[in-house]
Design a protein around this motif. Structure first.
Motif, PDB file in Angstrom:
ATOM      1  N   ASN A  34       0.886  -1.157   0.000  1.00  0.00           N
ATOM      2  CA  ASN A  34       0.000   0.000   0.000  1.00  0.00           C
ATOM      3  C   ASN A  34       0.928   1.213   0.000  1.00  0.00           C
ATOM      4  O   ASN A  34       1.613   1.458   0.987  1.00  0.00           O
ATOM      5  CB  ASN A  34      -0.868  -0.033   1.265  1.00  0.00           C
ATOM      6  CG  ASN A  34      -1.752   1.195   1.381  1.00  0.00           C
ATOM      7  OD1 ASN A  34      -1.628   2.138   0.599  1.00  0.00           O
ATOM      8  ND2 ASN A  34      -2.650   1.171   2.353  1.00  0.00           N
ATOM      9  N   CYS A  37       1.271   3.669   3.063  1.00  0.00           N
ATOM     10  CA  CYS A  37       1.850   3.352   4.378  1.00  0.00           C
ATOM     11  C   CYS A  37       3.048   2.407   4.283  1.00  0.00           C
ATOM     12  O   CYS A  37       3.789   2.254   5.241  1.00  0.00           O
ATOM     13  CB  CYS A  37       0.790   2.706   5.266  1.00  0.00           C
ATOM     14  SG  CYS A  37       0.247   1.138   4.595  1.00  0.00           S
ATOM     15  N   ASP A  39       2.878  -0.848   3.976  1.00  0.00           N
ATOM     16  CA  ASP A  39       2.553  -2.214   4.410  1.00  0.00           C
ATOM     17  C   ASP A  39       2.482  -3.134   3.191  1.00  0.00           C
ATOM     18  O   ASP A  39       1.968  -2.756   2.143  1.00  0.00           O
ATOM     19  CB  ASP A  39       1.203  -2.240   5.148  1.00  0.00           C
ATOM     20  CG  ASP A  39       1.299  -1.581   6.504  1.00  0.00           C
ATOM     21  OD1 ASP A  39       2.405  -1.553   7.075  1.00  0.00           O
ATOM     22  OD2 ASP A  39       0.267  -1.089   7.000  1.00  0.00           O
ATOM     23  N   CYS A  62      -2.541  -3.026   8.809  1.00  0.00           N
ATOM     24  CA  CYS A  62      -3.538  -2.606   9.796  1.00  0.00           C
ATOM     25  C   CYS A  62      -4.685  -3.627   9.845  1.00  0.00           C
ATOM     26  O   CYS A  62      -4.752  -4.548   9.034  1.00  0.00           O
ATOM     27  CB  CYS A  62      -4.075  -1.243   9.410  1.00  0.00           C
ATOM     28  SG  CYS A  62      -4.881  -1.280   7.806  1.00  0.00           S
ATOM     29  N   SER A  65      -6.644  -4.016   6.520  1.00  0.00           N
ATOM     30  CA  SER A  65      -5.964  -4.734   5.435  1.00  0.00           C
ATOM     31  C   SER A  65      -5.871  -6.227   5.739  1.00  0.00           C
ATOM     32  O   SER A  65      -6.074  -7.065   4.851  1.00  0.00           O
ATOM     33  CB  SER A  65      -4.572  -4.157   5.190  1.00  0.00           C
ATOM     34  OG  SER A  65      -3.731  -4.372   6.298  1.00  0.00           O
ATOM     35  N   ARG A 104      -8.681   4.440   4.000  1.00  0.00           N
ATOM     36  CA  ARG A 104      -8.948   3.070   4.455  1.00  0.00           C
ATOM     37  C   ARG A 104      -9.291   2.144   3.301  1.00  0.00           C
ATOM     38  O   ARG A 104      -9.076   0.938   3.370  1.00  0.00           O
ATOM     39  CB  ARG A 104     -10.079   3.073   5.496  1.00  0.00           C
ATOM     40  CG  ARG A 104      -9.631   3.583   6.830  1.00  0.00           C
ATOM     41  CD  ARG A 104      -8.328   2.940   7.164  1.00  0.00           C
ATOM     42  NE  ARG A 104      -8.064   2.930   8.587  1.00  0.00           N
ATOM     43  CZ  ARG A 104      -7.014   2.318   9.121  1.00  0.00           C
ATOM     44  NH1 ARG A 104      -6.159   1.676   8.359  1.00  0.00           N
ATOM     45  NH2 ARG A 104      -6.812   2.352  10.402  1.00  0.00           N
ATOM     46  N   CYS A 107      -6.297   0.455   2.163  1.00  0.00           N
ATOM     47  CA  CYS A 107      -5.963  -0.682   3.042  1.00  0.00           C
ATOM     48  C   CYS A 107      -6.825  -1.884   2.675  1.00  0.00           C
ATOM     49  O   CYS A 107      -6.334  -3.010   2.578  1.00  0.00           O
ATOM     50  CB  CYS A 107      -6.242  -0.331   4.503  1.00  0.00           C
ATOM     51  SG  CYS A 107      -5.374   1.110   5.118  1.00  0.00           S
ATOM     52  N   LEU A 110      -5.902  -3.815  -0.588  1.00  0.00           N
ATOM     53  CA  LEU A 110      -4.520  -4.261  -0.769  1.00  0.00           C
ATOM     54  C   LEU A 110      -4.445  -5.754  -1.128  1.00  0.00           C
ATOM     55  O   LEU A 110      -3.790  -6.143  -2.096  1.00  0.00           O
ATOM     56  CB  LEU A 110      -3.697  -3.958   0.490  1.00  0.00           C
ATOM     57  CG  LEU A 110      -2.244  -4.410   0.488  1.00  0.00           C
ATOM     58  CD1 LEU A 110      -1.473  -3.815  -0.679  1.00  0.00           C
ATOM     59  CD2 LEU A 110      -1.557  -4.052   1.804  1.00  0.00           C
TER      60      LEU A 110
HETATM   61 FE1  FES Z   1      -1.087   0.102   6.009  1.00  0.00          FE
HETATM   62 FE2  FES Z   1      -3.693  -0.029   6.319  1.00  0.00          FE
HETATM   63  S1  FES Z   1      -2.331   1.332   7.294  1.00  0.00           S
HETATM   64  S2  FES Z   1      -2.465  -1.221   5.018  1.00  0.00           S
END
Ligand code: FES
Length: 127
Positions: A34, A37, A39, A62, A65, A104, A107, A110
């Protein structure tokens, strides 16, 4: 289900993700992040006759996700590759059952983005 039940289900999937881990004999493998962020999620899938027969995911993120990837892996077993590739943001939102802010949503999609990326690559290799 009520909104609270959807929220609870998201937390349950976050704490105990379904199909979490690696698949050694996967036909489909892909990893992506993502960008907002950093992730990352990895997706593995076994394909038979153009159908997803097994799927697992790995990675960190998070609650939204992780829960969304977990719900997705439950949903796609038995689906054709075309059906998975045709899934969209709305399908993920429907699966989660709660309203999401635009940040969001990134997320939430993803896991789907990664799985679809893997399927596109798999189909390109087989072509
Ligand atoms: Fe990183 Fe949601 S904050 S995937």
């Amino acid at each position: 289900m009520s909104r609270d039940m959807y929220r609870q289900r998201i937390l349950d999937h976050y704490r105990n993700p379904q199909n979490y881990g690696e698949l050694e004999d996967a036909d489909v493998y892909y990893m992506d992040d993502n960008p907002s962020c950093g992730d990352e999620i990895e997706m593995y899938a076994v394909v038979e006759d153009e159908e997803v027969v097994d799927v697992k995911f790995d990675g960190k993120g998070c609650a939204i996700s992780m829960a969304s990837a977990s719900l997705l892996t439950d949903k796609v077993v038995g689906m054709s590759l075309d059906e998975v590739r045709e899934m969209e943001t709305e399908d993920v939102q429907e699966m989660l059952g709660i309203d999401l802010s635009p940040a969001r949503v990134k997320c939430a999609v993803l896991g789907l983005k990664v799985l679809e990326g893997g399927i596109v690559e798999y189909e390109a290799e087989g072509a």
